[in-house]
Design a protein around this motif. Structure first.
Motif, short mmCIF file in Angstrom:
data_model
loop_
_atom_site.label_atom_id
_atom_site.label_comp_id
_atom_site.label_asym_id
_atom_site.label_seq_id
_atom_site.Cartn_x
_atom_site.Cartn_y
_atom_site.Cartn_z
N GLU A 126 58.03 144.33 -95.63
CA GLU A 126 56.91 143.94 -94.90
C GLU A 126 55.69 144.38 -95.55
OE1 GLU A 126 56.70 144.69 -90.88
OE2 GLU A 126 58.64 143.39 -90.33
N LEU A 127 55.47 145.66 -96.09
CA LEU A 127 54.47 146.00 -96.99
C LEU A 127 54.31 145.26 -98.21
CD1 LEU A 127 54.80 149.98 -96.66
CD2 LEU A 127 53.14 148.28 -95.77
N ILE A 128 55.27 144.90 -98.85
CA ILE A 128 55.27 143.94 -100.09
C ILE A 128 55.00 142.54 -99.66
CG2 ILE A 128 56.88 143.06 -102.08
CD1 ILE A 128 58.56 145.44 -101.36
N ASP A 129 55.42 142.10 -98.60
CA ASP A 129 55.04 140.77 -98.21
C ASP A 129 53.62 140.61 -97.90
OD1 ASP A 129 57.71 139.95 -98.56
OD2 ASP A 129 58.26 140.01 -96.71
N TYR A 178 51.11 142.67 -98.81
CA TYR A 178 50.25 142.64 -99.97
C TYR A 178 50.01 141.40 -100.83
CZ TYR A 178 48.75 144.19 -104.83
OH TYR A 178 47.97 144.28 -105.94
N GLU A 179 51.41 140.76 -100.94
CA GLU A 179 51.46 139.56 -101.55
C GLU A 179 50.50 138.21 -101.01
OE1 GLU A 179 52.46 136.63 -104.67
OE2 GLU A 179 52.29 138.76 -104.56
N ASN A 180 50.59 138.37 -99.48
CA ASN A 180 49.83 137.27 -98.79
C ASN A 180 48.30 137.66 -99.02
OD1 ASN A 180 52.17 136.16 -98.10
ND2 ASN A 180 52.52 137.44 -96.03
N ALA A 181 47.88 138.90 -98.68
CA ALA A 181 46.53 139.19 -98.91
C ALA A 181 46.18 138.82 -100.39
CB ALA A 181 46.33 140.88 -98.57
N ARG A 182 46.79 139.19 -101.46
CA ARG A 182 46.59 138.69 -102.49
C ARG A 182 46.21 137.45 -102.85
NH1 ARG A 182 48.79 137.07 -107.34
NH2 ARG A 182 50.41 136.68 -106.38
N ILE A 183 46.90 136.52 -102.24
CA ILE A 183 46.68 134.93 -102.25
C ILE A 183 45.64 134.40 -101.39
CG2 ILE A 183 47.87 132.70 -101.54
CD1 ILE A 183 50.49 134.13 -102.34
N GLN A 184 45.44 135.11 -100.15
CA GLN A 184 44.44 134.92 -99.45
C GLN A 184 42.98 135.21 -99.97
OE1 GLN A 184 45.37 136.63 -95.39
NE2 GLN A 184 47.51 135.74 -95.20
N LEU A 185 42.85 136.31 -100.26
CA LEU A 185 41.91 136.79 -101.05
C LEU A 185 41.39 135.60 -102.13
CD1 LEU A 185 39.43 138.88 -101.32
CD2 LEU A 185 40.83 140.32 -102.89
N PHE A 186 42.28 135.44 -102.93
CA PHE A 186 41.71 134.45 -104.05
C PHE A 186 41.34 133.14 -103.46
CE2 PHE A 186 43.11 130.79 -106.75
CZ PHE A 186 42.38 131.02 -107.91
N THR A 187 42.22 132.64 -102.35
CA THR A 187 41.72 131.40 -101.80
C THR A 187 40.52 131.32 -101.13
OG1 THR A 187 44.29 130.80 -101.30
CG2 THR A 187 42.60 129.77 -100.05
N GLY A 188 40.10 132.55 -100.51
CA GLY A 188 38.80 132.80 -99.70
C GLY A 188 37.78 132.70 -100.72
N SER A 189 38.11 133.16 -102.09
CA SER A 189 36.95 133.22 -103.10
C SER A 189 36.32 131.57 -103.52
CB SER A 189 37.30 134.23 -104.15
OG SER A 189 38.23 133.11 -104.87
N GLN A 190 37.21 130.73 -103.30
CA GLN A 190 36.81 129.49 -103.57
C GLN A 190 35.92 128.61 -102.81
OE1 GLN A 190 38.52 128.82 -106.93
NE2 GLN A 190 38.60 131.02 -106.34
N THR A 191 34.82 129.00 -102.77
CA THR A 191 33.72 128.49 -101.93
C THR A 191 32.49 127.88 -102.57
OG1 THR A 191 32.51 130.52 -101.42
CG2 THR A 191 34.52 129.96 -99.95
#
Length: 266
Positions: free
Chosen positions: A238-241, A243-256
């Motif tokens: 779950e830690l790996i998952d 981290y991966e989800n947060a990485r993707i969400q952070l990138f997605t959240g930057s596209q404003t």
């Protein structure tokens, strides 16, 4: 077990000791012919003799310092011209664990040359053939320090951060093909890199040290299971998952296209 002619040739860099030596042993067990790359000729010859005698595989040694541009170019050229290569492990790495201001420029450059430049150029050398044949496996050895920095690891962590992001990019490039690209992120492993880096294993938490055999076997288990990123010592998936989800969400959240509200003047 398949014959070595069916499996082709596997290349392991940094093969004279540590993880590289065990990777070579495991690949020989699986039936691969081998090309082993390292600086220490005596250690390479000793390992090659054992693998030939025990497993009946063909072993070719390349004595090369991958921080040396001439040596690196020779290895890259050979790899690029060898259509029998089906498996490649970028394992070679070096480290000096000290604050950057107390680490010589020569040592810093060596870390960049081996951990980044050599890994990148050798990946570039082998991947075109894999793509042309639509088959092959590339493993890049990163580190948990590719996502975390200690006061004494800024350079090393920076180089491993490159390995992490570069390998993820390669995975995107070969998506939908029969080519496997795996990122392996070990934590503390019982290899010579600690002594070379200036921190003896005896100074570390002994309970946190993984054997080279366990690390390599976990890496291969992850590869066989189809993992893109393998963390040999992380028990909680779950830690790996997360981290991966947060990485993707952070990138997605930057596209404003707009500054965040916290940066706007009232």
């Amino acid at each position: 077990m398949k014959t070595n002619n069916e499996l082709g040739t596997a290349v392991v860099t940094g093969a004279s000791s540590g993880l590289g030596k065990v990777f070579a042993q495991r690949l020989a067990e699986r039936g691969y012919n081998l090309k082993l790359v390292a600086r220490r000729e005596d250690k390479l010859n000793e390992l090659a003799d054992v693998l030939r005698a025990k497993y009946g595989v063909t072993v070719t040694n390349y004595v090369a310092d991958l921080s040396n541009a001439t040596d690196l170019e020779k290895v890259a050229t050979d790899i690029q011209n060898d259509s029998n290569i089906t498996f490649f492990i970028n394992n070679a790495g070096t480290s000096t664990l000290a604050p950057s201001t107390k680490t010589s420029i020569a040592k810093q450059k060596e870390m960049v040359d081996v951990n980044i430049t050599a890994l990148m150029l050798l990946s570039n050398a082998v991947l075109p053939g894999f793509i042309e044949r639509n088959q092959g496996t590339l493993i890049n050895i990163g580190s948990v320090l590719g996502a975390y920095t200690l006061p004494m690891s800024s350079i090393y962590s920076g180089t491993k951060g490159f390995v992490v992001q570069y390998t993820r990019g390669l995975q995107e490039e070969v998506k939908g093909t029969n080519i496997k690209v795996q990122l392996v992120n070990p934590s503390i492993t019982a290899t010579e890199i600690w002594e070379v880096g200036g921190v003896p294993l005896s100074a570390l938490d002994q309970a946190a040290i993984m054997t080279t055999e366990d690390c390599v076997d976990a890496a291969f288990a992850g590869l066989d299971a189809g993992e893109l990123a393998t963390f040999p010592s992380v028990h909680n998936q779950e830690l790996i998952d997360a981290y991966e989800n947060a990485r993707i969400q952070l990138f997605t959240g930057s596209q404003t296209g707009k500054p965040a509200e916290r940066y706007l003047q009232n």
